[in-house]
Design a protein around this motif. Structure first.
Motif, PDB file in Angstrom:
ATOM      1  N   LEU A 175      31.467 -25.603  25.959  1.00  0.00           N
ATOM      2  CA  LEU A 175      32.556 -25.421  26.931  1.00  0.00           C
ATOM      3  C   LEU A 175      31.967 -25.141  28.319  1.00  0.00           C
ATOM      4  CD1 LEU A 175      35.631 -25.347  27.033  1.00  0.00           C
ATOM      5  CD2 LEU A 175      35.583 -22.991  26.239  1.00  0.00           C
ATOM      6  N   ALA A 176      30.942 -24.303  28.354  1.00  0.00           N
ATOM      7  CA  ALA A 176      30.300 -23.979  29.636  1.00  0.00           C
ATOM      8  C   ALA A 176      29.610 -25.209  30.217  1.00  0.00           C
ATOM      9  CB  ALA A 176      29.298 -22.846  29.446  1.00  0.00           C
ATOM     10  N   VAL A 219      30.363 -28.439  29.721  1.00  0.00           N
ATOM     11  CA  VAL A 219      31.343 -29.398  30.216  1.00  0.00           C
ATOM     12  C   VAL A 219      31.966 -28.878  31.518  1.00  0.00           C
ATOM     13  CG1 VAL A 219      33.497 -30.578  29.665  1.00  0.00           C
ATOM     14  CG2 VAL A 219      31.750 -30.336  27.917  1.00  0.00           C
ATOM     15  N   GLN A 220      32.128 -27.580  31.572  1.00  0.00           N
ATOM     16  CA  GLN A 220      32.634 -26.969  32.799  1.00  0.00           C
ATOM     17  C   GLN A 220      31.642 -27.165  33.953  1.00  0.00           C
ATOM     18  OE1 GLN A 220      32.650 -22.747  32.838  1.00  0.00           O
ATOM     19  NE2 GLN A 220      34.540 -22.583  33.997  1.00  0.00           N
TER      20      GLN A 220
END
Lengths: 281, 330
Positions: free
Chosen positions: B87-88, B90-91
């Protein structure tokens, strides 16, 4: 009265060596550990399931800035879930770590509230869900920073800072959408309308929490309701939206009785560790 | 991430402006030699400006479309830590997209225009993202190979001639090298895992190897426009040089993982001090550039849906902001 076997000297010797805590004490200790386990699961599952839902927004958000902000919230929530579930596993003492608890329980064992498992819907519904949940969660975590259990207090202190931001950013969007265009107002109302029935559950106190409140471990959720209502009213007013009319509450998440949506969420989330139970990733 | 695969400098300066163009090339060289950059307010030839917009917006689009293949696995990441890390990551890519769009905006292109160009199929993005992510090992392979290739392209761009782009690259490179290590770590866990995991890891390498080599762009012999890019210092190394460097660094890593690079012609050439490798299927590459990649339609549809579904939110935010300003002024 039937005759009882005579107490022999060897029985007395064994009695001297016995533990100081016996059957009268044990249920208390066990109940507390069970309650605390359950409580930590409730806190952890709330964060985990909402974090999972926010992750589903990846690549779908209305703008790059919202994309980043939803991912930010999701990341915070997954972090909180990891801490709470690790604590649950530790309290349980059966060797289950946070991953074991996240990926190897089924619907009936999940303890999250129904609100967080609701599908994302459109951006307005996601915002309605986030606003109501984060506002309640913030009050809860602020109270939990004073928990008599230092582990809970420590996690809550860290998480409260994150959630204060979540509650703010969600409130900002409620105002923007409520007071934006006709369409955004209509969608914001529909999003809130979807969520109202799940709000009461956020403040529900059952026997487990009553016992934990009495020892100062848990926060009395019912006591948080007035400030929640005041905050919601203030934000809705700023958004030029009507005050909420709460329908009959739908509850059950805390005892594992969920909506139909959770099973699908778990099927996706848990598929890899379930399909390859021996694998380490 | 930017790869030179789609690079094509704009038209050369017209004859009447040749003197100006030569002067600009000299100015660029002087700035670079003095550790300085061309800045947004500086004069620049129209061709330089257009070429940069093309390059930076392609780079930004690649970051944004690149979120999709990995985003495909956020919901299914196999542990809480892996989920948070992905998630980090892709962020981070979204963040790269954001400051690259901002860099392009300093050249006079608006973000909406650039997005519309992408959705209309007029603007390109890296071919690599037109391939599907089938298993969790693909997330490892993308970090290891795709981000690895991107870093090789991007490190020299930290010294590119245009200031806002160079500065964006400094930040991007820091994060990309972190991503590359995370990808390699996933591959290591899988290559050392169960037989099924190892099979997934090998399959991912088989599928991602050649598209990764293609990320460096056509062979130098087929990149006639590179010279202009070099003169403007918006291109610093040749496609073939970077590709060779990638093969040289990555092949021993694959061996370390106990995986086999899917190239029967791959062997160490002691005389050259480099690995020799097999012929790349450029037909495949050009087909993907044309928009015929296996999941090109899915990628574009996902971006179009996000853009169209989000229109009412963007309109609401604008409408609210206008009301707020009107109230403040009243």
């Amino acid at each position: 009265m039937p005759s009882l076997p005579t107490i022999q000297p060897e029985d007395e010797a064994r009695a001297d060596g016995a533990s100081h805590e016996g059957v009268f004490d044990a249920p208390h200790v066990e109940t507390h550990a069970k309650d605390l386990f359950d409580y930590a699961l409730r806190l952890g599952d709330d964060s985990l399931i909402l974090g999972q839902r926010l992750g589903e927004w990846c690549g779908r958000a209305p703008a790059l800035e919202t994309e980043l902000s939803l991912a930010n919230l999701g990341l915070d929530l997954i972090g909180q879930a990891t801490l709470f579930l690790a604590l649950a596993g530790e309290v349980e003492g059966r060797g289950r770590d946070a991953d074991r608890l996240a990926f190897h329980r089924d619907v009936l064992q999940f303890r999250n509230c129904l609100l967080v498992e609701q599908p994302n819907g459109d951006f307005a519904r996601t915002i309605a869900r986030q606003f109501l949940f984060s506002t309640a969660q913030l009050a809860l975590f602020e109270g939990l920073t004073r928990s008599t259990d230092p582990r809970l207090a420590e996690i809550a202190a860290k998480a409260a800072k994150e959630v204060a931001y979540h509650a703010d950013i969600a409130a900002d969007w409620v105002v923007r959408l409520g007071d934006g265009t006709e369409e955004s107002r209509r969608r914001m109302l529909a999003g809130l309308d979807w969520c109202w029935r799940f709000v009461d559950e956020l403040f529900q106190v059952d026997a487990v929490e009553t016992r934990l409140v009495s020892t100062g471990v848990a926060v009395d959720r019912a006591s948080l309701r007035p400030s929640f209502d005041a905050r919601v009213a203030a934000v809705l007013e700023e958004a030029a939206l009507p005050a909420p009319v709460y329908p009959r509450a739908v509850v059950g998440g805390r005892v594992g009785h969920h909506s139909e949506h959770l099973g699908h969420l778990l099927a996706v989330m848990q598929f890899l560790p379930r399909t390859y139970p021996d694998a380490v990733w | 991430m930017y790869t030179p695969e789609l690079g094509k400098p704009g038209a050369a300066a017209p004859v009447s402006r040749r003197g100006e163009a030569r002067a600009f090339v000299a100015a660029v060289a002087a700035r670079v030699a003095a550790d300085e950059f061309i800045e947004p307010k500086d004069w620049m030839p129209e061709a330089y400006r257009r070429t940069l917009i093309r390059q930076i917006s392609q780079h930004a689009h690649s970051e944004i479309v690149g979120m999709l293949p990995e985003g495909n696995w956020i919901s299914r990441a196999p542990s809480l830590r892996r989920k948070a890390v992905l998630l980090a990551k892709v962020q981070d890519e979204g963040g790269h997209g954001l400051y690259l769009y901002c860099a392009a905006e300093t050249l006079g292109a608006s973000r909406d225009e650039m997005t519309e160009a992408l959705l209309a199929g007029k603007a390109k993005y890296s071919t690599i993202f037109n391939y599907p992510t089938l298993t969790w090992a693909d997330i490892g392979a993308i970090g290891w190979l795709v981000d690895g290739a991107a870093i090789m392209n991007q490190v020299p761009l930290q010294r590119t001639s245009y200031g806002p782009y160079a500065r964006a690259m400094v930040r991007v490179c820091k994060e990309e090298s972190f991503h590359q290590r995370q990808g390699f770590e996933i591959m290591m866990a899988m290559a050392n895992g169960t037989p099924e995991q190892k099979e997934m890891a090998q399959d991912a390498l088989n599928r991602w190897w050649w598209p990764s080599l293609m990320m460096f762009g056509p062979p130098d012999a087929d990149s006639p426009n590179s010279a202009q890019g070099f003169r403007w210092r918006i291109k610093r190394d040749s496609n073939d040089d970077l590709r060779q460097k990638f093969v040289d660094i990555t092949t021993p890593q694959a061996e370390f993982l106990g995986l086999t690079v899917p190239d029967a012609d791959l062997r160490w050439d002691a005389d050259r001090g480099h690995y020799d490798f097999g012929a790349i299927d450029w037909e495949e590459f050009y087909a993907v550039v044309r928009g015929e990649g296996p999941v090109a339609k899915e990628r574009m549809e996902a971006r179009r849906e996000a853009w169209e579904d989000g229109a009412w939110v963007r309109e609401a935010a604008d409408a609210y902001e206008a009301k707020r300003q009107a109230r403040a002024a009243a």
